[in-house]
Design an enzyme around this catalytic site. Structure first.
Site, PDB file in Angstrom:
ATOM      1  N   HIS A  60      51.134  32.825 -24.055  1.00  0.00           N
ATOM      2  CA  HIS A  60      51.891  33.566 -23.679  1.00  0.00           C
ATOM      3  C   HIS A  60      52.892  33.271 -25.002  1.00  0.00           C
ATOM      4  O   HIS A  60      53.179  31.881 -25.430  1.00  0.00           O
ATOM      5  CB  HIS A  60      52.404  33.538 -22.597  1.00  0.00           C
ATOM      6  N   ASP A 166      57.129  26.098 -26.226  1.00  0.00           N
ATOM      7  CA  ASP A 166      56.082  25.920 -25.394  1.00  0.00           C
ATOM      8  C   ASP A 166      56.205  27.901 -24.786  1.00  0.00           C
ATOM      9  O   ASP A 166      57.696  28.429 -24.998  1.00  0.00           O
ATOM     10  CB  ASP A 166      56.547  25.403 -23.839  1.00  0.00           C
ATOM     11  N   GLU A 198      54.398  34.908 -18.634  1.00  0.00           N
ATOM     12  CA  GLU A 198      54.205  33.899 -18.269  1.00  0.00           C
ATOM     13  C   GLU A 198      55.008  33.043 -17.345  1.00  0.00           C
ATOM     14  O   GLU A 198      55.175  32.680 -16.625  1.00  0.00           O
ATOM     15  CB  GLU A 198      53.712  33.109 -18.883  1.00  0.00           C
TER      16      GLU A 198
END
Length: 333
Positions: A60, A166, A198
């Site tokens: 993602h 992330d 996500e």
């Protein structure tokens, strides 16, 4: 691993309708194949080798951030979370407000001399200081997005610190894998899916996986990295290599093949065992359509959902090496 590309991806914005990170990734993917841009769903690129079998690699590309809910006459802003920010780090944290123009701001913080028992714990309790006073309403409106302001910083020992690792670190891995395999005689077709949303409930991967015709998939995300106050049974070790996911929702043949590739090629790896779902896009990919067999690789990461996420570059190399070997071997099924 292309550290400069990782830097661009980390520092770019990918929140709501702001798609800087996706545009960077799209430009890279166009070097290797056709790209379909689905906006709020994500990017889908294919390296078509004319084979009967297709493997999807997914990560993602969105990030956590904030959305403006109110603009005060004083120039202070009220915001709400977009995704799961760590509220403990908000006071005195620099951000960028994406209004009519981008403006710098900072979460306000009471000095410790005046602080009482009530401290900011969530974004809803915080105020953003723009310094604009009454001019703020000319530039900022409710619904504008706010992102952390952080440049990627190199630490000692091959580690880097920044925002949005992330899951931009995993995106960088997929782009690296694409560059390695696009001109090789692969036994499979490869689809690269960079999904959006996500952080809002795996929404992009759920829709993207439904639109993709593939035989198996491997999702790539981050997971908890070791730290002094974190139990070693609940995290992976930075520098210990790719975390190979083991879970009831993951396909065991794919997991075993990822492990076999790592062992045969002597690639550093470790295991992440989960008794249920994985809290990654693998959860929705595995139940898309009539079920897409899915595996999971994760990158150990410290300080998750903050502007100071830390990873080890060696772990990214491990992810890339395993995925390259997995594709060259024809996948698992």
């Amino acid at each position: 691993m292309n550290k400069e590309l990782l830097k661009k991806l980390s520092e770019a914005v990918g929140l709501g309708h702001i798609t800087e990170a996706a545009e960077i990734a799209k430009a890279e993917l166009l070097k290797y194949g056709t790209v379909r841009d689905f906006g709020s769903i994500g990017l889908i690129a294919e390296i078509d080798k004319g084979k009967e079998k297709t493997v999807m690699l997914e990560a993602h590309i969105d990030e956590v951030g904030f959305i403006v809910t109110h603009v005060f006459e004083s120039g202070f802003l009220k915001v709400s979370n977009v995704g799961g920010n760590d509220g403990r780090i908000l006071p005195a944290t620099p951000v960028t407000v994406h209004g009519k123009t981008d403006i710098p701001a900072v979460f306000s913080s009471n000095p410790p001399h005046l602080s009482g028992e009530s401290e900011v714990k969530t974004a809803d309790e915080a105020l953003l200081d723009t310094g604009l006073g009454e001019k703020a309403k000319d530039i900022v409106s409710p619904g504008d997005y706010v992102t952390y302001e952080k440049k990627l910083q190199e630490l000692s020992g091959g580690r880097v610190c920044g925002k949005s690792l992330d899951d931009r670190a995993a995106v960088a891995c997929l782009l690296e894998v694409a560059s390695r395999v696009y001109d090789k005689d692969l036994p499979v077709n490869v689809i690269f899916c960079l999904s959006e949303q996500e952080e809002l409930g795996t929404r992009g991967a759920k829709t993207a996986a439904f639109s993709i015709d593939c035989d198996e998939a491997v999702a790539v995300d981050v997971s908890f990295g070791d730290a002094p106050d974190v139990s070693p049974t609940k995290c992976g070790r930075l520098g210990g290599g790719a975390m190979i996911g083991i879970s009831p929702i993951l396909n065991r043949k794919i997991t075993d093949k990822l492990t076999s590739v790592a062992k045969v090629d002597n690639i550093p790896h470790q295991f992440e065992v989960m008794g249920g779902t994985t809290s990654t896009d693998a959860d929705v990919i595995s139940v898309s359509k009539d079920g897409i067999p899915c595996g999971l690789l994760s990158i150990p990461l410290r300080n998750m959902h903050t502007p100071a996420e830390v990873i080890d570059m060696a772990d990214l190399d491990s992810i890339c090496d395993i995925l390259e070997g997995y594709l060259l071997s024809g996948g698992a099924l």
